[in-house]
Design a protein around this motif. Structure first.
Motif, mmCIF file in Angstrom:
data_model
loop_
_atom_site.group_PDB
_atom_site.id
_atom_site.type_symbol
_atom_site.label_atom_id
_atom_site.label_comp_id
_atom_site.label_asym_id
_atom_site.label_seq_id
_atom_site.Cartn_x
_atom_site.Cartn_y
_atom_site.Cartn_z
ATOM 1 N N TRP A 135 57.253 45.053 29.537
ATOM 2 C CA TRP A 135 56.745 44.507 30.798
ATOM 3 C C TRP A 135 56.290 45.622 31.733
ATOM 4 O O TRP A 135 55.213 45.541 32.338
ATOM 5 N N LEU A 136 57.097 46.679 31.851
ATOM 6 C CA LEU A 136 56.739 47.807 32.722
ATOM 7 C C LEU A 136 55.471 48.504 32.231
ATOM 8 O O LEU A 136 54.615 48.895 33.025
ATOM 9 N N LEU A 137 55.364 48.663 30.904
ATOM 10 C CA LEU A 137 54.175 49.308 30.339
ATOM 11 C C LEU A 137 52.927 48.495 30.658
ATOM 12 O O LEU A 137 51.889 49.052 31.053
ATOM 13 N N ALA A 138 53.020 47.172 30.509
ATOM 14 C CA ALA A 138 51.871 46.321 30.802
ATOM 15 C C ALA A 138 51.538 46.338 32.295
ATOM 16 O O ALA A 138 50.371 46.423 32.689
ATOM 17 N N TYR A 139 52.575 46.281 33.137
ATOM 18 C CA TYR A 139 52.356 46.218 34.585
ATOM 19 C C TYR A 139 51.716 47.498 35.109
ATOM 20 O O TYR A 139 50.687 47.450 35.802
ATOM 21 N N TYR A 140 52.304 48.639 34.774
ATOM 22 C CA TYR A 140 51.754 49.896 35.284
ATOM 23 C C TYR A 140 50.475 50.298 34.540
ATOM 24 O O TYR A 140 49.607 50.956 35.116
ATOM 25 N N GLY A 141 50.359 49.877 33.270
ATOM 26 C CA GLY A 141 49.111 50.129 32.545
ATOM 27 C C GLY A 141 47.936 49.438 33.208
ATOM 28 O O GLY A 141 46.835 50.003 33.308
ATOM 29 N N TYR A 142 48.177 48.215 33.695
ATOM 30 C CA TYR A 142 47.118 47.491 34.412
ATOM 31 C C TYR A 142 46.721 48.244 35.678
ATOM 32 O O TYR A 142 45.526 48.397 35.979
ATOM 33 N N HIS A 143 47.714 48.736 36.440
ATOM 34 C CA HIS A 143 47.410 49.459 37.674
ATOM 35 C C HIS A 143 46.670 50.762 37.390
ATOM 36 O O HIS A 143 45.729 51.123 38.117
ATOM 37 N N PHE A 144 47.074 51.471 36.326
ATOM 38 C CA PHE A 144 46.374 52.708 35.975
ATOM 39 C C PHE A 144 44.927 52.410 35.594
ATOM 40 O O PHE A 144 44.005 53.137 35.991
ATOM 41 N N ALA A 145 44.722 51.338 34.799
ATOM 42 C CA ALA A 145 43.367 50.972 34.388
ATOM 43 C C ALA A 145 42.511 50.604 35.595
ATOM 44 O O ALA A 145 41.350 51.030 35.704
ATOM 45 N N MET A 146 43.074 49.830 36.533
ATOM 46 C CA MET A 146 42.310 49.433 37.710
ATOM 47 C C MET A 146 41.986 50.627 38.595
ATOM 48 O O MET A 146 40.897 50.709 39.179
ATOM 49 N N ARG A 147 42.913 51.578 38.688
ATOM 50 C CA ARG A 147 42.641 52.784 39.475
ATOM 51 C C ARG A 147 41.499 53.588 38.862
ATOM 52 O O ARG A 147 40.629 54.120 39.573
ATOM 53 N N GLU A 148 41.492 53.683 37.523
ATOM 54 C CA GLU A 148 40.414 54.413 36.859
ATOM 55 C C GLU A 148 39.074 53.711 37.052
ATOM 56 O O GLU A 148 38.053 54.353 37.322
ATOM 57 N N ILE A 149 39.088 52.377 36.918
ATOM 58 C CA ILE A 149 37.852 51.615 37.096
ATOM 59 C C ILE A 149 37.332 51.764 38.518
ATOM 60 O O ILE A 149 36.131 51.987 38.747
#
Length: 352
Positions: A135-149
């Motif tokens: 869950w943590l990997l998915a949650y923070y992975g989404y935030h990292f991806a959105m920050r990069e985008i």
């Protein structure tokens, strides 16, 4: 009409993810012994409530602490103890849920809570740490991806703003340069030919009006560009009289094609200033616009010798920079000594 509230991506993922996990645990119970549909539904609803509540509580704490904005290195060391704490919370909630449902709905159940906790805590703790890590990997992975985008979008936006600013600056330099030369031409006419001066002022007024009205347009059609070129040539013919003769050939099919404003006009102006204006005899300025493959080829030819001043003038430099900015290397401009007595300017731009 009443608007239906939209469910955010976060809640969609929460519901789908924990529903899938709860259904999987229900399937394991179904494949086992003593399965009860009513108890399975209660477990499913309890699982959704408990685990969505636990993960959402952590999300709120993470937002309060600003962890979703941290770099990966900063975040990893904080998440190691978090995984253990979430796993422990998962274990306590799961054991409590299992115990209470059995205590309330399973006939003859007499096990004490401490006994069930001792029997199940290790397995459920390991399961909880694994699930919460995912869950943590998915949650923070989404935030990292959105920050990069968002970073890429912002970088692209800033690059476009810089490109537009550079292009507008070049255009702002070009127009005064053109009108300054035109005013000099009119100035030379005043003492010699007042009637021609009036006609020249009318032509310059038309050119100024067209330039101002089209200032916001990134492109104009070839037909509009050629109308300005013809007005400019008439203005110069008033000044140069018989010394300037023109020959214009334009493929009719290309007239709607877009190009940068003042692109051909700059080529013509350069040819007159550094070629024909220096000649004491009648000279022909030739303009040709035709299709060459997937490009529009513009040629402006004039008699004379190629001089360094012709290649380094403000108008030519601006044209080259505007072509680079607008077409990103897909357009070209060359100024060459075509024959011993003629200079050729060639412009190629891609057809739209």
């Amino acid at each position: 009409m009443k608007l239906i509230p939209q469910i955010s991506l976060y809640w969609k993922c929460q519901l789908m993810g924990w529903s899938a996990a709860a259904l999987y645990w229900g399937l394991l119970g179904f494949l086992g012994t003593g399965f009860s549909w009513s108890l399975a539904i209660l477990h499913f609803l309890a699982d959704l409530s408990i685990y969505i509540g636990l993960s959402h509580l952590y999300r709120n704490c993470s937002i309060q602490l600003g962890w979703h904005k941290l770099a990966i290195r900063q975040l990893v060391w904080r998440l190691l103890p978090v995984v253990v704490m979430l796993g422990a919370a998962f274990m306590l909630l799961t054991v409590s849920k299992n115990y209470l449902l059995r205590y309330w709905f399973e006939p003859g159940f007499s096990m004490r809570f401490t006994e069930q906790l001792a029997a199940q805590w290790l397995v459920i703790m390991a399961t909880g740490m694994r699930i919460m890590s995912i869950w943590l990997l998915a949650y923070y992975g989404y935030h990292f991806a959105m920050r990069e985008i968002n970073a890429v979008k912002e970088s692209s936006r800033l690059a476009m703003m810089a490109k537009d600013a550079a292009f507008n600056n070049l255009t702002a330099q070009l127009n005064p340069h053109f009108f300054f030369n035109a005013l000099n031409s009119i100035k030379a006419l005043v003492p010699e030919n007042p009637q021609a001066t009036r006609r020249a002022i009318d032509l310059l007024s038309d050119l100024l009006r067209k330039s101002l009205y089209r200032k916001e347009a990134g492109y104009i059609s070839l037909q509009e560009e050629m109308e300005m070129v013809k007005d400019y040539l008439e203005l110069e013919q008033i000044r140069l009289e018989k010394r300037l003769q023109t020959s214009i050939t334009v493929a009719p099919a290309l007239l709607p094609q877009p190009l940068l404003p003042f692109s051909i006009q700059v080529m013509v102006e350069n040819a007159i200033k550094h070629g024909i204006a220096n000649s004491k005899e009648s000279a022909v300025l030739s303009i040709s616009v035709e299709q060459e493959g997937n490009n529009m080829r513009v040629e402006v030819q004039n008699p004379g010798r190629l001089q360094e001043a012709a290649t380094n003038g403000l108008g030519i430099k601006n044209l080259q920079e505007r072509l680079q900015l607008q077409y990103e290397g897909n357009a070209s401009f060359r100024l060459t000594q075509h024959t011993a007595d003629t200079v050729l300017a060639t412009l190629k731009i891609p057809l739209s």
